[in-house]
Design an enzyme around this catalytic site. Structure first.
Site, PDB file in Angstrom:
ATOM      1  N   ASP A   1       0.817  -1.213   0.000  1.00 19.01           N
ATOM      2  CA  ASP A   1       0.000   0.000   0.000  1.00 19.01           C
ATOM      3  C   ASP A   1       0.852   1.265   0.000  1.00 19.01           C
ATOM      4  OD1 ASP A   1      -2.631   1.209   0.121  1.00 19.01           O
ATOM      5  OD2 ASP A   1      -2.107   1.828   2.157  1.00 19.01           O
TER       6      ASP A   1
ATOM      7  N   LEU B   1      -8.418   6.083   1.532  1.00 16.85           N
ATOM      8  CA  LEU B   1      -8.470   7.154   0.534  1.00 16.85           C
ATOM      9  C   LEU B   1      -7.144   7.334  -0.200  1.00 16.85           C
ATOM     10  CD1 LEU B   1     -10.477   9.830   2.558  1.00 16.85           C
ATOM     11  CD2 LEU B   1     -11.318   8.382   0.709  1.00 16.85           C
ATOM     12  N   ARG B   2      -6.187   6.468   0.091  1.00 17.93           N
ATOM     13  CA  ARG B   2      -4.889   6.630  -0.562  1.00 17.93           C
ATOM     14  C   ARG B   2      -5.002   6.428  -2.076  1.00 17.93           C
ATOM     15  NH1 ARG B   2      -1.432   3.873   2.928  1.00 17.93           N
ATOM     16  NH2 ARG B   2      -1.001   5.812   4.024  1.00 17.93           N
ATOM     17  N   GLY B   3      -5.939   5.581  -2.507  1.00 15.62           N
ATOM     18  CA  GLY B   3      -6.111   5.351  -3.933  1.00 15.62           C
ATOM     19  C   GLY B   3      -6.511   6.614  -4.670  1.00 15.62           C
TER      20      GLY B   3
ATOM     21  N   THR C   1      -3.554   9.207  -4.647  1.00 12.44           N
ATOM     22  CA  THR C   1      -2.484   8.828  -5.567  1.00 12.44           C
ATOM     23  C   THR C   1      -2.924   8.986  -7.017  1.00 12.44           C
ATOM     24  OG1 THR C   1      -1.629   7.235  -3.959  1.00 12.44           O
ATOM     25  CG2 THR C   1      -0.901   6.987  -6.237  1.00 12.44           C
TER      26      THR C   1
END
Length: 334
Positions: free
Chosen positions: A191, A272-274, A277
């Site tokens: 991740d 929410l990293r997707g 990014t």
């Protein structure tokens, strides 16, 4: 004149090359994970990128590549404090590296000969403001994975042992490569990579011939081959510099933010990293394209690399992660 194989001369593997260029434009994207067969140019691309990247300005004698005198750590004994240009650091982290070699440790020679407690910086210090490359990252020992997770989160390396209490900046772009057949990567580290790329051996005969021809030319006359491709590499370097300068001015409207969120919800990615990014990668690509606004075209192009490694496993879906992402992209951005 010798040097690594030119980045621009790598045949094919466009997704891998683009992902590395985007992290050069915006290191905040979070690094690149390259999974694929042996002999597909993974390490060649990383070393070629090192020669391609613009130099950084850093204090000459600083072990952590500080940009100016005020950032030099208290423990560092720096004689030469002149600010000079240095090549962007690209540091290899070998699988057999000890924790001391990675984070740094007590300088045994000074301790024995002078009775001084001095710190000997490790690989993380040398990688600051550059790239840390791990080949066979999926075989990395668990305690080093935990260590890298902590440093990647904080941007600082903290060493407290043997009477030492040391900290220094450790902000780098993590590049990992590996063969998925040899083991999976821990989800926590997976991740942390902003982008992931799948590479494979080319099936087209003409493409394989082009690979052989260029590699043979490089092996027979490295200097001549580097000179032949220097113009292409310098043009790409200038595009990266122009994109870096333009990046703060690239806008992303509410429609783009909604598309990012809709894609991640449809794919079921955690956290929410997707979205973050995906947005950063699309903005960097827009800057690289010379555009001043992010469009759906940029989202389509970066979505597979930004999201394929963030999918939950679906035992009822036999399609690969890239196929699943492309399918959802077409549904959401139709």
């Amino acid at each position: 004149m010798t040097g690594p194989f030119p980045f621009s001369a790598i045949v094919g593997q466009e997704d891998m090359k683009l992902a590395m260029v985007l992290t050069a434009i915006d290191p905040g994207i979070g690094g690149v994970l390259v999974f694929g067969d042996r002999g597909t140019g993974k390490s060649t691309a990383v070393r070629g990128l090192a020669a391609l990247l613009p130099p950084i300005e850093a204090v000459a004698g600083c072990p952590v590549n500080s940009a100016h005198e005020g950032e030099i750590p208290d423990w560092a004994q720096v004689a030469d404090r002149a600010v000079v240009e240095k090549p962007t650091p690209v540091i290899d982290l070998p699988l057999g590296a000890t924790e001391d070699r990675v984070v740094g440790a007590l300088d045994i020679e000074k301790a024995l000969t002078r009775g001084e407690k001095a710190f000997e910086p490790g690989l993380l210090a040398r990688a600051n403001r550059g790239y840390l490359y791990i080949d066979e990252v999926n075989l990395l020992e668990d305690h080093l994975v935990d260590l890298l997770l902590d440093v990647a989160q904080s941007g600082q390396n903290v060493v407290e042992r043997e009477g030492l209490s040391i900290r220094h900046a450790a902000r780098f772009v993590l590049v990992g490569s590996g063969n998925p057949e040899e083991g999976e990567l821990r989800p926590q580290l997976l991740d942390r990579f902003g982008l992931s790329v799948e590479v494979a051996s080319p099936k087209d005969i003409d493409t394989r011939i082009a690979v052989i021809r260029r590699r043979d030319s490089y092996d027979r006359d490295p200097g001549g081959f580097l000179a032949e491709w220097r113009g292409e590499d310098m043009a790409l370097r200038q595009r990266i510099l122009d994109a870096r300068a333009a990046l703060p001015g690239v806008a992303a409207g509410d429609e783009v933010l909604r598309d990012c969120a809709a894609l991640c919800v449809a794919l079921g990615s955690d956290g929410l990293r997707g979205e973050l990014t995906l947005l950063r990668a699309a903005r960097a690509l827009a800057a690289f394209d010379g555009a001043d606004t992010v469009t759906r075209d940029q989202l389509r192009r970066v979505a597979p690399s930004a999201l394929r490694h963030r999918l939950r496993r679906d035992p009822l879906d036999e399609a690969g992660s890239t196929t699943r992402v492309l399918r959802v992209v077409e549904e959401v951005l139709a």
